[in-house]
Design an enzyme around this catalytic site. Structure first.
Site, PDB file in Angstrom:
ATOM      1  CD1 TRP A 197      30.909  85.458  46.317  1.00 36.86           C
ATOM      2  CD2 TRP A 197      30.814  83.829  44.907  1.00 36.86           C
ATOM      3  NE1 TRP A 197      31.978  85.316  45.866  1.00 36.86           N
ATOM      4  CE2 TRP A 197      32.025  83.971  45.183  1.00 36.86           C
ATOM      5  CE3 TRP A 197      30.537  82.374  44.107  1.00 36.86           C
ATOM      6  CZ2 TRP A 197      33.291  83.705  44.359  1.00 36.86           C
ATOM      7  CZ3 TRP A 197      31.639  81.812  43.591  1.00 36.86           C
ATOM      8  CH2 TRP A 197      32.956  82.703  43.666  1.00 36.86           C
ATOM      9  CG  ASP A 364      42.928  89.799  49.220  1.00 37.25           C
ATOM     10  OD1 ASP A 364      42.454  88.975  49.732  1.00 37.25           O
ATOM     11  OD2 ASP A 364      42.568  90.856  48.528  1.00 37.25           O
ATOM     12  NE  ARG A 441      36.182  82.826  52.377  1.00 37.33           N
ATOM     13  CZ  ARG A 441      37.264  83.687  52.074  1.00 37.33           C
ATOM     14  NH1 ARG A 441      37.414  84.573  52.993  1.00 37.33           N
ATOM     15  NH2 ARG A 441      38.207  83.470  51.012  1.00 37.33           N
ATOM     16  CE  LYS A 474      39.429  92.720  48.607  1.00 36.75           C
ATOM     17  NZ  LYS A 474      40.047  91.885  47.733  1.00 36.75           N
ATOM     18  CD1 TRP A 475      35.310  96.042  56.411  1.00 33.55           C
ATOM     19  CD2 TRP A 475      36.415  97.537  57.257  1.00 33.55           C
ATOM     20  NE1 TRP A 475      34.756  96.219  57.438  1.00 33.55           N
ATOM     21  CE2 TRP A 475      35.542  97.209  58.180  1.00 33.55           C
ATOM     22  CE3 TRP A 475      37.349  98.482  57.782  1.00 33.55           C
ATOM     23  CZ2 TRP A 475      35.312  97.483  59.204  1.00 33.55           C
ATOM     24  CZ3 TRP A 475      37.175  99.031  59.209  1.00 33.55           C
ATOM     25  CH2 TRP A 475      35.910  98.537  60.082  1.00 33.55           C
ATOM     26  CG  ASP A 476      36.591  90.621  52.160  1.00 24.40           C
ATOM     27  OD1 ASP A 476      35.169  90.551  51.726  1.00 24.40           O
ATOM     28  OD2 ASP A 476      37.319  89.750  51.700  1.00 24.40           O
ATOM     29  CG  MET A 477      30.999  91.992  56.602  1.00 26.12           C
ATOM     30  SD  MET A 477      29.762  91.128  55.788  1.00 26.12           S
ATOM     31  CE  MET A 477      28.629  91.582  57.102  1.00 26.12           C
ATOM     32  CG  ASN A 478      34.727  86.973  52.795  1.00 25.75           C
ATOM     33  OD1 ASN A 478      34.565  87.403  51.711  1.00 25.75           O
ATOM     34  ND2 ASN A 478      36.053  87.569  53.251  1.00 25.75           N
ATOM     35  CB  CYS A 524      35.588  94.254  49.681  1.00 26.25           C
ATOM     36  SG  CYS A 524      35.724  92.361  48.956  1.00 26.25           S
ATOM     37  CG  ASP A 546      34.930  87.468  45.200  1.00 23.00           C
ATOM     38  OD1 ASP A 546      35.514  88.641  45.237  1.00 23.00           O
ATOM     39  OD2 ASP A 546      34.549  86.755  46.203  1.00 23.00           O
TER      40      ASP A 546
HETATM   41  C1  DGJ Z   1      36.516  87.853  49.220  1.00 28.99           C
HETATM   42  C2  DGJ Z   1      36.952  88.969  48.373  1.00 28.99           C
HETATM   43  O1  DGJ Z   1      35.730  89.609  47.592  1.00 28.99           O
HETATM   44  C3  DGJ Z   1      38.118  88.598  47.425  1.00 28.99           C
HETATM   45  O2  DGJ Z   1      38.644  89.536  46.664  1.00 28.99           O
HETATM   46  C4  DGJ Z   1      39.237  88.097  48.439  1.00 28.99           C
HETATM   47  O3  DGJ Z   1      39.658  89.387  49.091  1.00 28.99           O
HETATM   48  C5  DGJ Z   1      38.623  87.390  49.529  1.00 28.99           C
HETATM   49  N1  DGJ Z   1      37.467  87.549  50.212  1.00 28.99           N
HETATM   50  C6  DGJ Z   1      39.746  86.884  50.656  1.00 28.99           C
HETATM   51  O4  DGJ Z   1      39.262  86.155  51.586  1.00 28.99           O
END
Ligand code: DGJ
Length: 736
Positions: A197, A364, A441, A474-478, A524, A546
């Protein structure tokens, strides 16, 4: 162009500068003959050495084991005597594992072929031919089609396979890679990309050793850690010279990419879906199609390889209407506010952004449910009107009135245990019954293989998008996938889960861009964990990392640009000390580095000094003046800080060679130092060019006029940056 010679039984696939030859062997196996610089149509079957003696074999044709464990193969199979890495493994109804593919027939199609549900290359403005070699295992009654697409404007070959069960029984496909080929080891090096990361896709170059080596993901996504790419290259290959083979995967889930150096010093290259945790049940009459793998060969070094990948992706993979247009310069509030914002704060940012020339505000994470930190509300895609007081429609209208477009963040594939949706559908999270699923997370993964959950997530996103004038997502996946379990698949199909998950993501994104054709989508994944060609099929840009620190970005963007066009790399100017590393870099350098990506801001613009505001305005102007060179041009790595420990340099050059933009970043400054001359390849050697030092004092650093050959061979003097982390931007234009 694709040719077949009936006499020699050789297929010859030609791209503008490379040749790929395949032989139907004496016994009907599909054998790899040649891949490299473009050559003529000679009979090269001797390269397969199939007529040479094997161990204790007096026959002119080798015994089966000896032959199969030696013959260079196109799609090697498991269990029948080729003991190297296989591309295909099948178990039959009685759990036997042998599969042997023998040529049946072939056809050459004058176009590309789409694979249902998967991202695929296409041909619009140029010619593409596809070779389909149908092979058969007569015992299993299984057919395997080997596909090869070749474009007339690009040095890439796209490969995949289709496995059809023509028998009356159920079989299990335990491994189905997309591509394989064998070649002699020429004392090659290998490049793979590694990271974590905030430190994605750092280049690792090393000699190839005996045995297996490569990269994998079993995280359910492409991953921060390893990347579905590998290159094999001459030990002497440089940025601009030498033979380089690159392999990349049009896929966004578990993968394997390996090189195996075997007993005869030859290399087997394989790429495809990671067979670990994979098994696909194929009932009678069913077929399984692998994702596509891209093969590139360049005899012009790593830059030549990058150009082929960039051209393929820009011309034949990215579909977005934005791909060849200037993207709106956006400001994202994540590093500005994190979860702590409301309508008024966003409008303050929008007003100041407008004054500085920024074109879009992106809201965001944190606008929905009761989300004030990352421990809740994923899945509750309902606007939090305590924060977004006045509602979303009102906010968007006000932002539009200020003169900015509006974009929004989602994380549709996730579910927080502390959410209304989880409370009413606890079975919608991926989990193994009886086992507490691992948290990451503070969230779980929504079981989007379940059509009901998938549809809910998609409809929630669509409802928000329909509720206001939202022009960007912005389609995120954390988090990564673990504890795989779903009520939707029977036990003998659970091995399909990871692939079905990726198919579900693709289905949702296809729906999104179909229902909202003018939407600019940016993918993302906790930064750049899903930066891959699969995602580029749906979104023309992907958040790169990030880590927005300009110096950290040098290695991240360098590794990413090995295959991916700069126009796809999400890059923003952020505040200092940087939030990922605490480093302080000049505002100018941050702008220069972000200019080699999609360009935008990720800071609280209301807190900038007057000087910084005027720098933003200058950077916005630079973007307007030069972004077309970055977006549509050829990218050249010139010097790598990763290698020389001192400075980084790269250039973008328009296809007609009339304009170039050179970025030079000096990392640490040194006293009493000799000036640097940077050699710029790729220009027309016979033309004169005017080079202007863009953000420098023109009286100290006036423009210079130099011949293209001079720029290439003697180099241009770099105006010396003062202090650490300084940078220089040079605009070069051909004179008549
Ligand atoms: C991870 C993304 O890479 C960041 O830019 C931001 O959108 C955060 N998630 C938000 O939780």
């Amino acid at each position: 162009m694709i040719k077949f010679n009936e006499q020699t039984k050789i297929f010859h696939l030609q791209t503008p500068n490379s040749s790929y030859q395949i032989l139907i062997s004496h016994k009907g196996h599909i054998s790899h003959v040649y891949y490299g610089t473009k050559i003529g149509d000679d009979d090269l079957s001797y390269l397969t050495r199939q007529m040479e003696y094997g161990f204790s074999n007096q026959e002119i044709f080798r015994e089966k084991h000896s032959l199969l464990d030696f013959l260079p193969m196109e799609y090697p199979t498991d269990g029948i005597g080729d003991f190297r890495e296989s591309a295909l493994a099948i178990s039959d109804a009685e759990n036997h594992n042998g599969v042997e593919l023998i040529y049946k027939n072939h056809k050459i199609i004058e176009e590309t072929v789409q694979i249902p549900g998967l991202p695929c290359v296409f041909a619009e403005n140029s010619k593409c031919q596809t070779l389909v070699i149908t092979t058969e295992d007569a015992v299993l009654n299984v057919e395997v089609d080997l596909y090869y697409s070749v474009f007339d404007d690009c040095d890439a070959i796209v490969r995949w396979a289709k496995i059809k069960n023509n028998s009356s029984k159920t079989i299990f496909v335990n491994k189905a890679l997309s591509a394989a080929f064998d070649m002699d080891d020429n004392n090659f090096d290998m490049i793979t990309l590694h990271g974590s990361w905030a430190r994605e896709r750092h280049i690792d170059r090393r000699p190839i050793h005996m045995g297996k080596q490569g990269v994998v993901s079993k995280r359910g996504e492409t991953s921060h850690q390893e990347h579905p790419f590998l290159a094999i290259l001459d030990k002497t290959a440089t940025e601009n010279a030498g033979n380089v083979y690159g392999v990349n995967f049009i896929y966004s889930g578990n993968f394997v990419a390996e090189v195996q150096k075997n007993q005869f010093d030859s290399l087997r290259v394989t790429m495809g879906i990671n067979p670990e945790n994979f098994s696909w049940k194929l009932n009678s009459g069913d077929a399984f199609e692998t994702p596509q793998a891209v093969l590139v060969f360049s005899d012009k070094g790593l830059n030549g390889m990058s150009h082929a990948f960039h051209d393929l992706y820009r011309e034949h993979l990215i579909r977005s209407p934005f791909k060849a247009k200037p993207r709106p310069i956006l400001i994202n509030n994540w590093e500005a506010t994190y979860f702590n914002f409301n309508t008024e704060k966003l409008l303050e940012i929008a007003r100041q952004s407008k004054k500085d020339g920024i074109e879009m505000l992106v809201m965001d994470d944190g606008w929905f449910g009761k989300r004030n930190n990352d421990d809740c509300s994923l899945g509750d895609w309902v606007v939090n009107e305590e924060k977004i007081n006045g509602g979303l429609k009102n906010l968007v209208e006000q932002v539009n009135k200020i003169g900015l477009k509006f974009g929004i963040w989602f994380e549709p594939e996730m579910i927080s245990p502390d959410s209304d949706v989880f409370r009413s559908h606890p079975d919608w999270a991926i989990q193994i019954p009886g086992r507490v699923p691992g948290m990451s997370r503070q969230q779980l993964v929504l079981d989007i293989v379940n059509p009901e959950a998938r549809n809910f997530a998609y409809e929630s996103v669509a409802k928000i998008l329909k509720s206001a004038n939202i022009e960007y997502v912005k389609w995120d996946m954390n988090r990564q996938l673990s504890d795989i379990g779903t009520p939707c698949l029977p036990a003998d199909q659970l091995g399909e889960y990871f692939h079905r998950y990726v198919l579900a993501v693709y289905e949702m994104q296809e729906r999104l861009i179909t229902d909202f054709p003018n939407l600019l989508l940016e993918n993302c994944s906790g930064g750049g964990a899903r930066f891959d060609p699969g995602m580029l099929y749906y979104s023309p840009q992907i958040w790169c990392s990030d880590d927005t620190d300009a110096i950290e970005r040098l290695s991240i963007q360098e590794g990413t640009a090995l295959m991916y066009p700069l126009s796809s790399m999400g890059a923003h100017v952020s505040v200092c000390p940087n939030h990922a590393v605490g480093r302080v870099t000049p505002f100018k350098t941050r702008g220069h580095v972000a200019l080699s990506g999609t360009f935008g801001y990720e800071l609280d613009i209301t807190k900038l000094s007057d000087d910084e505001h005027s720098q933003v305005q200058k950077q916005v102007q630079n973007y307007k003046d030069y972004s077309h060179i970055v977006r549509d041009g050829d990218y050249y790595r010139i010097a790598s800080y990763r290698e020389n420990n001192e400075f980084d340099c790269w250039a973008s050059i328009t296809k007609d060679k009339k304009q170039a933009l050179v970025t030079f970043v000096q990392v640490l400054n040194h006293p009493n130092y000799k000036s640097r001359f940077v050699k710029i390849p790729g220009l027309n050697p016979d033309k004169k060019y005017k080079a202007t030092y863009v953000d420098e004092d023109q009286t100290q650093n006036p423009p210079v006029i130099l011949q293209g050959s001079t720029l290439q061979n003697a180099g241009i003097k770099i105006a010396r940056p003062w202090g650490d982390f300084g940078s220089v931007l040079i605009y070069i234009e051909m004179m008549n």
